[in-house]
Design a protein around this motif. Structure first.
Motif, short mmCIF file in Angstrom:
data_model
loop_
_atom_site.label_atom_id
_atom_site.label_comp_id
_atom_site.label_asym_id
_atom_site.label_seq_id
_atom_site.Cartn_x
_atom_site.Cartn_y
_atom_site.Cartn_z
N GLY A 34 -16.67 -69.67 28.52
CA GLY A 34 -16.36 -68.39 29.13
C GLY A 34 -17.38 -68.01 30.19
N GLY A 35 -18.65 -68.30 29.92
CA GLY A 35 -19.68 -68.04 30.91
C GLY A 35 -19.49 -68.87 32.17
N LEU A 36 -19.11 -70.16 32.00
CA LEU A 36 -18.86 -71.01 33.16
C LEU A 36 -17.66 -70.51 33.96
N VAL A 37 -16.60 -70.10 33.27
CA VAL A 37 -15.43 -69.55 33.96
C VAL A 37 -15.80 -68.29 34.72
N LEU A 38 -16.59 -67.43 34.09
CA LEU A 38 -17.02 -66.19 34.74
C LEU A 38 -17.87 -66.48 35.96
N VAL A 39 -18.84 -67.40 35.83
CA VAL A 39 -19.71 -67.74 36.95
C VAL A 39 -18.90 -68.35 38.10
N ALA A 40 -17.95 -69.24 37.77
CA ALA A 40 -17.12 -69.85 38.80
C ALA A 40 -16.28 -68.81 39.53
N TYR A 41 -15.69 -67.89 38.77
CA TYR A 41 -14.86 -66.85 39.39
C TYR A 41 -15.70 -65.96 40.30
N CYS A 42 -16.85 -65.53 39.82
CA CYS A 42 -17.73 -64.68 40.63
C CYS A 42 -18.22 -65.42 41.87
N TYR A 43 -18.46 -66.72 41.73
CA TYR A 43 -18.93 -67.50 42.87
C TYR A 43 -17.85 -67.60 43.95
N PHE A 44 -16.62 -67.93 43.54
CA PHE A 44 -15.55 -68.08 44.52
C PHE A 44 -15.15 -66.74 45.14
N GLU A 45 -15.33 -65.64 44.41
CA GLU A 45 -14.98 -64.33 44.94
C GLU A 45 -16.17 -63.65 45.62
N SER A 46 -17.35 -64.25 45.53
CA SER A 46 -18.57 -63.71 46.16
C SER A 46 -18.90 -62.32 45.64
N ILE A 47 -18.83 -62.14 44.33
CA ILE A 47 -19.13 -60.85 43.72
C ILE A 47 -20.30 -61.00 42.76
N MET A 48 -20.95 -59.88 42.47
CA MET A 48 -22.08 -59.85 41.56
C MET A 48 -21.85 -58.76 40.52
N PRO A 49 -21.38 -59.11 39.30
CA PRO A 49 -21.13 -58.09 38.27
C PRO A 49 -22.41 -57.37 37.88
N GLU A 50 -22.27 -56.10 37.57
CA GLU A 50 -23.41 -55.29 37.17
C GLU A 50 -23.09 -54.57 35.87
N GLY A 51 -24.11 -54.35 35.06
CA GLY A 51 -23.95 -53.56 33.85
C GLY A 51 -23.21 -54.25 32.74
N LEU A 52 -23.24 -55.59 32.68
CA LEU A 52 -22.57 -56.30 31.59
C LEU A 52 -23.34 -56.10 30.30
N SER A 53 -22.64 -55.81 29.21
CA SER A 53 -23.26 -55.53 27.92
C SER A 53 -23.01 -56.68 26.95
N LEU A 54 -23.60 -56.55 25.77
CA LEU A 54 -23.37 -57.56 24.75
C LEU A 54 -21.92 -57.58 24.31
N GLY A 55 -21.26 -56.44 24.40
CA GLY A 55 -19.85 -56.40 24.03
C GLY A 55 -18.96 -57.21 24.95
#
Length: 313
Positions: A34-55
């Motif tokens: 899931g982390g790899l999918v998230l990193v790949a998606y953010c990379y291809f969309e050029s976005i930087m998520p903020e405020g991600l929690s443990l949930g």
């Protein structure tokens, strides 16, 4: 008697410990994927998520599960659609060998080698081929043809590797097979650039689907309209009657509902290949999701001084 009673208890405890260890390992693998999918998606969309929690660990698991389900279903359909063609290739090859007096070289796996399977495979291949040849992408980020091409390519390759077996049993090098499959999948991803990540994020509600209405507050609309004007990107908004909200279908939410901020892409209505990525306030945007819904908007003068065009559904 004591020994006989102790053996089942020890076996049960060992089995329980093994299940617990496997579940712990599986959860770590799912989180990692899931982390790899998230990193790949953010990379291809050029976005930087903020405020991600443990949930958001649940979101990471959902991302990998959704991505895996879409990939497995699509590749499975591609593999099944290629069965009849593989059968034809195997028959023609064996026929040519028989003409030379040689024994058959290969055959399909007995699990799929039947007339009914070949007939069903042919009927599945027909709509697959129709979509690949005649259907064009209606949205700039849909990439339906590229996704179908990825499914067909990887599915056919998987069928060749796993469903065509030698006539004489041979020992297969597992590492070599896995390496070849990994390189083939990676090559197909690079060559076709399918929208698997987009589809997975749409299923999770993180990305808005094509045709969905996005609502923005008046202040957010002013900012987006100004950015569109400065970038030379034509984006139409319409005013919702009786509210201070502005709606549009020319904007795609690429990150919504997770973290403290959201991201949208403003697609040029005249040239869909042109777009602008904009960070927006999460509380100032809302995605309306529904089936067979008619959103009624009226044209109104834009607060920036330019009239916005109404886009009724």
């Amino acid at each position: 008697m004591q020994t006989n009673n102790k053996v089942p208890v020890d076996v049960f405890k060992t089995l329980t410990d093994a299940i617990e260890s496997y579940l712990a390992l599986a959860w770590k693998v799912v989180i990692a994927l899931g982390g790899l999918v998230l990193v790949a998606y953010c990379y291809f969309e050029s976005i930087m998520p903020e405020g991600l929690s443990l949930g958001d660990a649940f979101f990471l698991a959902s991302a990998s599960f959704s991505f895996a389900c879409i990939a497995l279903i699509g590749v499975g359909c591609g593999a099944f659609a290629a069965l009849w063609l593989l059968k034809l290739i195997v028959v023609v090859r064996n026929h040519r060998l028989a003409g030379r007096g040689l024994p058959p070289a290969s055959r399909l796996h007995r699990f799929v080698d039947s007339g009914s399977m070949m007939l069903m495979s042919f009927f599945v291949a027909l709509p697959f081929a129709y979509l690949l040849i005649f259907v064009r992408d209606q949205t700039p980020d849909g990439r339906m043809q590229a996704t179908l091409m990825f499914f067909a390519t990887v599915g056919a390759f998987a069928s060749i590797i796993f469903l065509i077996v030698p006539a004489q049993a041979q020992r297969r090098d597992v590492r070599f097979t896995v390496s070849i499959c990994a390189m083939a999948v990676f090559g197909a991803l690079v060559a076709t650039r399918p929208a698997l990540l987009n589809l997975a994020m749409v299923n999770l509600g993180v990305r808005s689907a094509p045709g969905q209405m996005l609502l923005f507050s008046s202040a957010e609309h002013d900012e987006l309209a100004a950015i569109a004007d400065a970038s030379g990107v034509k984006v139409s908004f319409c005013k919702l009657p009786g509210t201070a909200m502005w709606g549009t279908r020319a904007v795609r939410a690429v990150w919504y509902g997770v973290g403290n901020s959201s991201y949208v892409r403003l697609f040029d209505e005249a040239n869909a290949s042109r777009d602008v990525l904009v960070r927006v306030d999460r509380t100032a945007m809302e995605v309306l999701r529904g089936d067979k819904i008619d959103f009624k908007c009226i044209s109104a003068p834009s607060p920036t001084g330019r009239a916005s065009d109404a886009r009724p559904s």
